[in-house]
Scaffold this motif. Structure first.
Motif, short mmCIF file in Angstrom:
data_model
loop_
_atom_site.label_atom_id
_atom_site.label_comp_id
_atom_site.label_asym_id
_atom_site.label_seq_id
_atom_site.Cartn_x
_atom_site.Cartn_y
_atom_site.Cartn_z
N PHE A 83 34.00 115.04 62.06
CA PHE A 83 33.99 115.49 60.67
C PHE A 83 35.42 115.70 60.15
O PHE A 83 35.75 115.28 59.05
N ILE A 84 36.26 116.33 60.99
CA ILE A 84 37.66 116.54 60.57
C ILE A 84 38.31 115.20 60.28
O ILE A 84 38.95 115.00 59.25
N LEU A 85 38.12 114.25 61.20
CA LEU A 85 38.76 112.94 61.03
C LEU A 85 38.25 112.25 59.78
O LEU A 85 39.02 111.65 59.02
N PHE A 86 36.93 112.35 59.52
CA PHE A 86 36.35 111.67 58.36
C PHE A 86 36.86 112.28 57.06
O PHE A 86 37.27 111.57 56.13
N VAL A 87 36.89 113.63 57.00
CA VAL A 87 37.36 114.30 55.78
C VAL A 87 38.82 113.96 55.53
O VAL A 87 39.24 113.68 54.40
N GLN A 88 39.61 113.93 56.62
CA GLN A 88 41.03 113.59 56.46
C GLN A 88 41.19 112.16 55.95
O GLN A 88 42.04 111.88 55.11
N SER A 89 40.32 111.24 56.44
CA SER A 89 40.40 109.86 55.97
C SER A 89 40.08 109.77 54.49
O SER A 89 40.71 109.01 53.75
#
Lengths: 125, 484
Positions: free
Chosen positions: B37-43
């Protein structure tokens, strides 16, 4: 006679011929061997040939290893350190893959009692 | 957030997995969801920023290591992190219905797989690229052998042997490049690639083609792919189809355009792609195992992508990237739904499509099939029509005819499966989908319909990606460290 062997060009020639021979020994092993362990060993021989080839072609007669200590004042007369760092990394990766392959082989042997890759044909339609 | 965290965070989570395991399975599963989730939101946050972005580590490029994010890699970053979110939620259901499976072993390699794939698309250094290539390789060998039964181990061993051969070719190519140019920075290699002696440059291109072509499942080297799909679990199949194959395809075309090979080798890649498409679709016709069937379907779609991405025209490439995104979502949908079906019916024969009774799953499968076939109003239609429009604009009518004709073959087996699902005869077993899967499959299906009805939402990003891919001047400036 010995001076001839101590020239950069002849060392390079020996390394190219030797590593090519080693490469094809490994290739022959992959093509003909049926035992999984022997196939993995053949891979390692092929990889070693590549490492020798790359490191060897970056060696020139008269250059020293790129080790810096307190006495080093200039950085001339050293071989290029980048290939050596790259090959070290590649050796580690090769070792990891070899270990993984052997562990798969051991598990497969425990399950079936076979390690012959020509008989691994259960994945089919 | 520095781009380095895209690699660092998954690795840290992966190494902490034994501690998470001690804290209980809730922490273990939760950590993986949190991470993706962190990686997706950052993307998503990166879509609002000015591109390209660069993160350098200690020394300025071209001497030091750097990560560069341009429009092309942003699209893939979004696809990968989105797939990671979906799969990490799906695994909640998987471990609930299979409580005896080793969870930690899955999550270690799942997180590392995400780290490696993202590293592959961000790295602007060919040797780091190789290291990420191997990380993805090792994780996918282990994940394909996750079922420690005969089939699983056999697929793991096969994948490992094929992968090692591919990696030997790539190491050889990188060494030849270093011997000729004396650098590993992609920007410098791109600038000086034409200076290499033509004979050696052909050898380098051939080595790279064999290495990355094997992993990206191109025709003469893709005989292994259906075996690997058959031996591994469905969620891993979804990851292979929507993340791993796409990451190798990314690198293939990134190097293809960066090294300026498109004028020389365009026809070659196009013909190979066309053969991949033709052979895979015809082989898929007489498969009796569902996993093999969808593996061949994936290979066929990759064939279309190879045809369209090699054209060097921004319209076709943009259409191909749209099709790629749509294919990733559809294949994830199909493989996840297939996992539910296989769990309940305990079989991978093609006849399971006639043996289940669930209106929801029937609709979901139908959406997935129709989207891959390219029927409106689903996203696959927009992707295919954009590719065909691009070919028409460059007056390549034979490619249009070829794609349409071979798509008929594809239609045969997809409509056969749909007919089996709609058939009312025979004994049917009720399949319970489960709450999490219900939401996940709804999200994926909704995305397919939304991108089909409002393609402009996605076309903005695919245009950006296509321009970044074909004219990599901005990328080169950052990779060379000019003006940092």
């Amino acid at each position: 006679m010995l001076d001839f062997f101590n020239s950069t060009q002849s060392i390079h020639a020996i390394i190219i011929v030797g590593s090519m021979a080693l490469f094809f020994i490994g290739f022959y092993g992959i093509a003909t061997q049926k035992n999984l362990v022997k196939v993995l060993v053949s891979f390692d021989i092929m990889e070693s040939a590549l490492f020798l080839f790359f490191i060897g072609l970056h060696y020139k007669v008269g250059l020293v290893a790129p080790i810096v200590d307190d006495k080093t004042k200039t950085f001339t007369g050293m071989v290029d350190p980048v290939p050596q760092a790259m090959i070290l990394t590649t050796i580690v990766i090769g070792l990891a893959i070899l270990a993984l392959g052997l562990s798969f082989g051991i598990e497969y042997y425990k399950l079936t009692g076979r390690n012959d890759i020509s008989k691994m044909n259960e994945l089919r339609d | 957030m520095s781009l380095g965290y895209y690699f660092l965070l998954p690795v840290i989570f992966s190494f902490l997995t034994p501690y998470f395991k001690k804290l209980g399975s809730f922490t273990l599963r939760g950590s993986s969801i949190l991470l993706s989730f962190i990686l997706f939101v950052q993307s998503i946050a990166y879509t609002t920023m000015k591109l390209p972005q660069i993160s350098q580590f200690s020394i300025k490029p071209p001497l030091g290591i750097a990560f560069v994010l341009d429009g092309y890699s942003l699209l893939f970053l979004l696809i990968f992190t989105f797939s990671a979110v979906i799969v990490s939620f799906y695994m909640l259901w998987y471990f609930k219905v299979n409580p005896k499976r080793d969870e930690a072993r899955f999550y270690v390699f799942f997180n590392m797989l995400i780290a490696g794939s993202i590293g592959m698309i961000l790295s602007c250094d060919i040797f780091n690229l190789y290291i990420f290539f191997e990380i993805v390789g090792i994780c996918s060998y282990t994940l394909s052998a996750y079922n420690k039964d005969k089939l699983g181990l056999e697929s793991g061993i096969k994948y490992l042997i094929i992968g090692s051969i591919a990696s030997i070719f790539i190491v050889f190519a990188i060494m030849l490049i270093y011997l000729q140019i004396g650098t590993v920075n992609l920007g410098l290699i791109a600038q000086r690639f034409h200076e290499i002696d033509p004979k050696i440059s052909v050898l380098i291109v051939l080595m790279l083609f064999i290495g990355f072509g094997t992993k990206a499942e191109l025709f003469p080297m893709n005989f292994w792919a259906p075996d690997i799909y058959q031996g591994s679990i469905s969620s891993v199949n979804g990851l292979f189809s929507s993340v791993v194959a796409k990451a190798y395809l990314f690198v293939f075309f990134h190097l293809f355009y960066l090294f300026g090979l498109s004028s020389k080798y365009m026809l070659f890649v196009m013909v190979i792609g066309a053969i991949t498409f033709l052979v895979s679709e015809f082989t898929a016709l007489n498969q009796t195992n569902v996993k093999r069937l969808f593996a061949y379907s994936t290979l066929g779609q990759l064939g279309i992508l190879f045809m369209a991405l090699s054209t060097n025209s921004s319209e076709t490439v943009s259409g191909a990237l749209f099709h790629l995104t749509s294919h990733s979502i559809s294949k994830l949908l199909i493989f996840l739904a297939l996992g539910i079906l296989i769990h309940h019916l305990k079989s991978t024969k093609i006849s399971i499509f006639g043996d289940f009774k669930s209106r929801f799953l029937t609709i979901i499968f139908a959406i997935g099939f129709l989207s891959i076939l390219g029927i409106p109003p689903f996203s696959g239609f927009v992707g295919k029509i954009l590719i065909l429009k691009g070919f028409a604009l460059s007056h390549n009518y034979s490619a249009i005819a070829f794609i349409l004709l071979v798509s008929i073959v594809e239609a045969v087996y997809f409509f056969r499966l749909t007919a089996m699902m709609l058939d009312k005869k025979g004994t049917k077993r009720v399949v319970h989908v489960g709450f999490i899967n219900y939401i996940l499959l709804c999200v994926l299906a909704a995305l397919i319909v939304i991108f089909g009805l409002f393609p402009s939402l996605l076309i903005h990003y695919t245009d950006l990606a296509a321009n970044a891919l074909i004219n990599p001047t901005d990328y080169l400036k950052f990779a060379l460290g000019v003006g940092l």
